[in-house]
Design an enzyme around this catalytic site. Structure first.
Site, PDB file in Angstrom:
ATOM      1  N   GLU A 262       3.954 -57.270 -37.975  1.00 44.04           N
ATOM      2  CA  GLU A 262       4.745 -56.115 -38.453  1.00 44.04           C
ATOM      3  C   GLU A 262       6.081 -56.685 -38.907  1.00 44.04           C
ATOM      4  O   GLU A 262       6.929 -57.007 -38.077  1.00 44.04           O
ATOM      5  CB  GLU A 262       4.959 -55.109 -37.314  1.00 44.04           C
ATOM      6  CG  GLU A 262       3.695 -54.613 -36.646  1.00 44.04           C
ATOM      7  CD  GLU A 262       2.925 -53.623 -37.506  1.00 44.04           C
ATOM      8  OE1 GLU A 262       3.508 -53.081 -38.453  1.00 44.04           O
ATOM      9  OE2 GLU A 262       1.742 -53.412 -37.224  1.00 44.04           O
ATOM     10  N   CYS A 296      13.136 -51.010 -39.681  1.00 51.89           N
ATOM     11  CA  CYS A 296      12.246 -51.564 -40.709  1.00 51.89           C
ATOM     12  C   CYS A 296      11.904 -50.523 -41.758  1.00 51.89           C
ATOM     13  O   CYS A 296      11.659 -50.864 -42.902  1.00 51.89           O
ATOM     14  CB  CYS A 296      10.994 -52.130 -40.060  1.00 51.89           C
ATOM     15  SG  CYS A 296      10.191 -50.946 -38.992  1.00 51.89           S
TER      16      CYS A 296
END
Ligand code: NAP
Length: 487
Positions: A262, A296
């Site tokens: 990720e 993010c």
């Protein structure tokens, strides 16, 4: 030497390592202080693990995994649900730790800590749902009904979980809870800047009765511990959340292992004619600056149609002006510091560079120690670094386009592909955006800054591969065997 987890008040917290659910000092006795990014005060102290501790933790995990995978799923679920209750009871204490070590405003930290119980409970449930398939083998020419086949889903064994600083509870729980729920032993390596939250959460799992061997938390330098964990052949699965650079390194040295990566992002939000300008500007003013933009799925890029750019900016700027920068523990603060002064300087320079290349700074972008004031930069060309590189700071870069196709091209114009948002446009344009934007999550009617803990979550392109979200994580932390019974 075995030590208690000496957790005390939220002012200052002290922990050892967790090795196989036991609190211990590092093999070489090394310890370090954890400091507040707001004022540099010491907020806690942790042990610093070495590669020797990695070896001992993997030994413990081997033994723990052998017991845990044979523990019936309903018994694992009881222990996890107990951990959920404990994490919930301790949520305010954990929130204070998050805010102290990460610098995010206390209100945001409460929001994060209070999701803990739900994530653990969802995981506990998914860990009881390890279904397989029955195989219609007789459909295969040459195979009759004298055989039966099915698939069996089992834990992978040892999961190494490596987590970043920006959501020190959420991102730890999205790995540790599904890994434990599905019967794995876990070794967690949290970010060096935010180890205390991870250890406080580990304490909840240990207090709930997770058995010996099954959970370890190694605090210490990512390069050293990461390499040792990633290359250990006994670790079967690496679940990593962090920067694309570190993800690339992990992928290059991991060998034959399951990987979930990720990674970084530069997430776009398209604002098209017909958008509800008030709603879009409010969502951008929230999603671009939450956690000082260190998210993010932060709204790093806004791609706005020329015809509505002025209206959009007129609505956005007063909302950005309302953001209150200051002491994260003070009531009313909505923007805290960045994690380190180095990061704040990097963000300041990225904005300055964009301006020197012709972009226009409408507001903010000034640095004071670890703080950067909330910035709006317009006239950004997608090819500029401010759009291309992940900013991870409190600024929104605005790019103007003349039509829908140019908007899609701009959205797809970086190496990343984590998440995207679209406001306005026609139904056909929404459907087209959903199919054509290369991102792991597409939000029609919102920005990328949105996540439900059960939804599949993960990026495309340089944003990584694999999905989190508890059901997906359980799937990725288990393996399927095919069993054939030959009559
Ligand atoms: P980072 O520097 O990549 O660090 C992440 C973790 O990796 C830390 O625990 C770090 O330890 C460790 N690490 C460092 N070098 C390593 C190595 N060689 N091998 C293994 N592990 C290593 O990221 P960060 O600055 O903490 O977090 C920000 C990044 O995370 C951003 O790029 C952001 O986009 C990304 N992120 C992605 C998602 C997503 O879901 N896609 C979610 C959140 C954050 P140390 O702290 O000790 O260096």
């Amino acid at each position: 030497m075995s030590v208690e987890s000496t957790s005390v008040s939220s002012d200052r917290v002290s922990f050892g390592l967790v090795i196989g659910c036991e609190w211990r000092e590092a093999a070489d006795g090394k310890r370090t202080e954890v400091r507040s990014p707001f004022d540099g005060r010491t907020v806690g102290e942790v042990a610093v693990a070495s590669t020797l501790d990695v070896m001992v933790a993997v030994d413990a995990a081997e033994a723990g995994a052998a017991i845990w995978r044979r523990t019936p799923a309903h018994e694992r679920a009881v222990i996890l649900n107990r951990a959920a209750d404990i994490a919930e009871q301790r949520a305010d204490h954990i929130a204070a730790i998050i805010s102290a070590e990460n610098g995010k405003p206390l209100g945001e930290a409460y929001g994060e800590a209070r999701r803990s119980g739900a994530i653990i409970r969802l995981s506990a449930y998914e860990g009881t749902q390890l279904y397989g398939d029955s195989l219609p083998l007789d459909a295969n020419p040459g195979t009759g009904q004298d055989k039966a086949g099915f698939t069996l889903r089992q834990p992978v064994g040892i999961v190494a979980a490596i987590t970043p600083f920006n959501y020190p509870a959420l991102l730890v729980l999205h790995k540790v809870a599904p890994a434990l729920a599905s019967g794995n032993a876990v070794i967690l390596k949290p970010a060096t800047t935010t180890p205390l939250t991870a250890l406080a959460l580990a304490e909840a799992f240990i207090d709930a009765g997770v058995p010996e061997g099954v959970l370890s938390v190694l605090t210490g330098p990512g390069g050293l511990l990461g390499d040792a964990l990633v290359t250990d052949p006994r670790v079967r699965k690496i679940s990593f959340t962090g920067s694309t650079g570190v993800g690339e390194r992990i992928a290059s040295i991991a060998g034959v292992k399951k990987l979930s990566l990720e990674l970084g992002a530069s997430s776009p939000t398209l604002i098209l004619p017909g958008a509800d300008i008030e709603k879009a500007s409010a969502a951008v003013a929230a999603g671009g600056y939450v956690n000082a933009g260190q998210v993010c799925i932060s709204v790093q890029r806004v791609i706005v149609h020329r015809g509505i750019e002025t209206d959009f900016l007129d609505a956005l700027l007063p909302k950005v002006a309302e953001i209150r920068m200051g002491d994260p523990s003070a009531e009313g603060t909505t923007l805290g510091p960045l994690i380190t002064e180095k990061e704040a300087t990097r963000v300041e320079k990225s904005i300055e560079q964009a301006v020197s290349e012709g972009a226009r700074l409408l507001t903010g972008g000034e640095r004071d120690a670890t703080f950067v004031s909330p910035a709006v930069v317009t006239g950004v060309d997608t090819r500029q670094k401010l759009a291309q590189d992940e900013l991870f700071g409190p600024a929104v870069a605005v790019t103007t386009v003349d039509d829908f196709d140019a908007g899609i091209d701009a959205a797809n114009g970086t190496a990343y592909g984590l998440a995207a948002g679209v406001f306005g446009g026609t139904l056909s344009e929404g459907l087209c955006a959903m199919r054509e934007i290369d991102a792991g999550s597409i939000h029609l009617g919102w920005t990328p800054f949105w996540r439900a803990d059960l939804m599949p979550y993960g990026g495309l392109k340089a944003s990584g591969y694999g999905k989190e979200g508890v059901r997906s994580a359980v799937e990725e932390m288990t393996e399927v065997k095919t069993v054939i019974m030959h009559g």
